[in-house]
Design a protein around this motif. Structure first.
Motif, short mmCIF file in Angstrom:
data_model
loop_
_atom_site.label_atom_id
_atom_site.label_comp_id
_atom_site.label_asym_id
_atom_site.label_seq_id
_atom_site.Cartn_x
_atom_site.Cartn_y
_atom_site.Cartn_z
N ASN A 92 0.82 -1.20 0.00
CA ASN A 92 0.00 0.00 0.00
C ASN A 92 0.86 1.26 0.00
N ASP A 93 2.05 1.20 0.63
CA ASP A 93 2.96 2.34 0.60
C ASP A 93 3.41 2.63 -0.83
N ILE A 94 3.73 1.59 -1.56
CA ILE A 94 4.15 1.76 -2.96
C ILE A 94 3.01 2.35 -3.77
N LEU A 95 1.81 1.83 -3.58
CA LEU A 95 0.65 2.34 -4.32
C LEU A 95 0.39 3.81 -3.97
N ALA A 96 0.52 4.17 -2.72
CA ALA A 96 0.32 5.57 -2.31
C ALA A 96 1.38 6.47 -2.92
N ALA A 126 -9.98 2.99 -4.53
CA ALA A 126 -11.31 2.55 -4.99
C ALA A 126 -11.29 1.06 -5.29
N VAL A 127 -10.22 0.58 -5.88
CA VAL A 127 -10.10 -0.84 -6.21
C VAL A 127 -9.92 -1.66 -4.93
N LEU A 128 -9.08 -1.16 -4.02
CA LEU A 128 -8.88 -1.88 -2.76
C LEU A 128 -10.16 -1.95 -1.95
N GLU A 129 -10.94 -0.89 -1.97
CA GLU A 129 -12.23 -0.90 -1.27
C GLU A 129 -13.17 -1.92 -1.88
N GLU A 130 -13.17 -2.03 -3.20
CA GLU A 130 -14.02 -3.02 -3.85
C GLU A 130 -13.56 -4.43 -3.52
N LEU A 131 -12.26 -4.66 -3.49
CA LEU A 131 -11.75 -5.97 -3.11
C LEU A 131 -12.11 -6.29 -1.66
N ALA A 132 -12.01 -5.30 -0.79
CA ALA A 132 -12.37 -5.51 0.61
C ALA A 132 -13.86 -5.84 0.74
#
Length: 112
Positions: free
Chosen positions: A3-7, A88-94
Motif C-alpha cells: 500500500n505504501d508503494i501504491l500511495a 477505490a479498487v482496494l475498497e471493492e476488493l475488501a
C-alpha cells in the motif's frame, strides 16, 4: 509495503497529470487522452497473458511478474485519468472479501 508503494505511485501519477507532455512518459499518456491509455492497458494485458502461457510451459515466472507490473501500472494511469485511484479498487476488493465468487457474481447480475 504494497500500500505504501501504491500511495507513492498515486502521488507521482497525480503530479504527472500537470506535467508537460514531453517531460515524462505518463504525462504524454495523459496528454494523448483516455483512448491511448486504454490502448496501453490492452497491450499490457495481452503481454501478461502471453507471459503467463509461456511460464506455464517454461516454469520461469519472471516475465509474468514484469508484465503484470506493467499492466497494474497502466491500469493505475487509467484510474487516475478517470479521477480515481488504487483505493477505490482496494475498497471493492475488501467489499468482496469473505463473499464467495458465486455470490458476488449473482449480486452483479442483479445490479447491472
Amino acid at each position: 509495503m504494497g500500500n505504501d508503494i501504491l500511495a507513492q505511485l498515486d502521488g507521482v501519477l497525480e503530479a504527472r497529470k500537470q506535467a508537460a507532455p514531453d517531460s515524462s512518459y505518463v504525462a504524454s499518456l495523459y496528454h494523448k487522452g483516455l483512448n491511448k491509455i486504454l490502448e496501453k492497458v490492452g497491450e499490457e494485458c495481452t503481454e501478461t497473458l502471453i507471459a503467463a502461457k509461456d511460464a506455464e510451459h517454461s516454469g520461469n515466472t519472471s516475465d509474468v511478474v514484469y508484465e503484470t507490473a506493467d499492466l497494474w501500472f497502466h491500469s493505475l494511469v487509467m484510474l487516475k485519468q478517470l479521477g480515481l485511484d488504487h483505493t477505490a479498487v482496494l475498497e471493492e476488493l475488501a467489499r468482496r472479501f469473505g463473499l464467495s465468487g458465486l455470490e458476488e457474481k449473482a449480486q452483479r447480475s442483479k445490479n447491472p
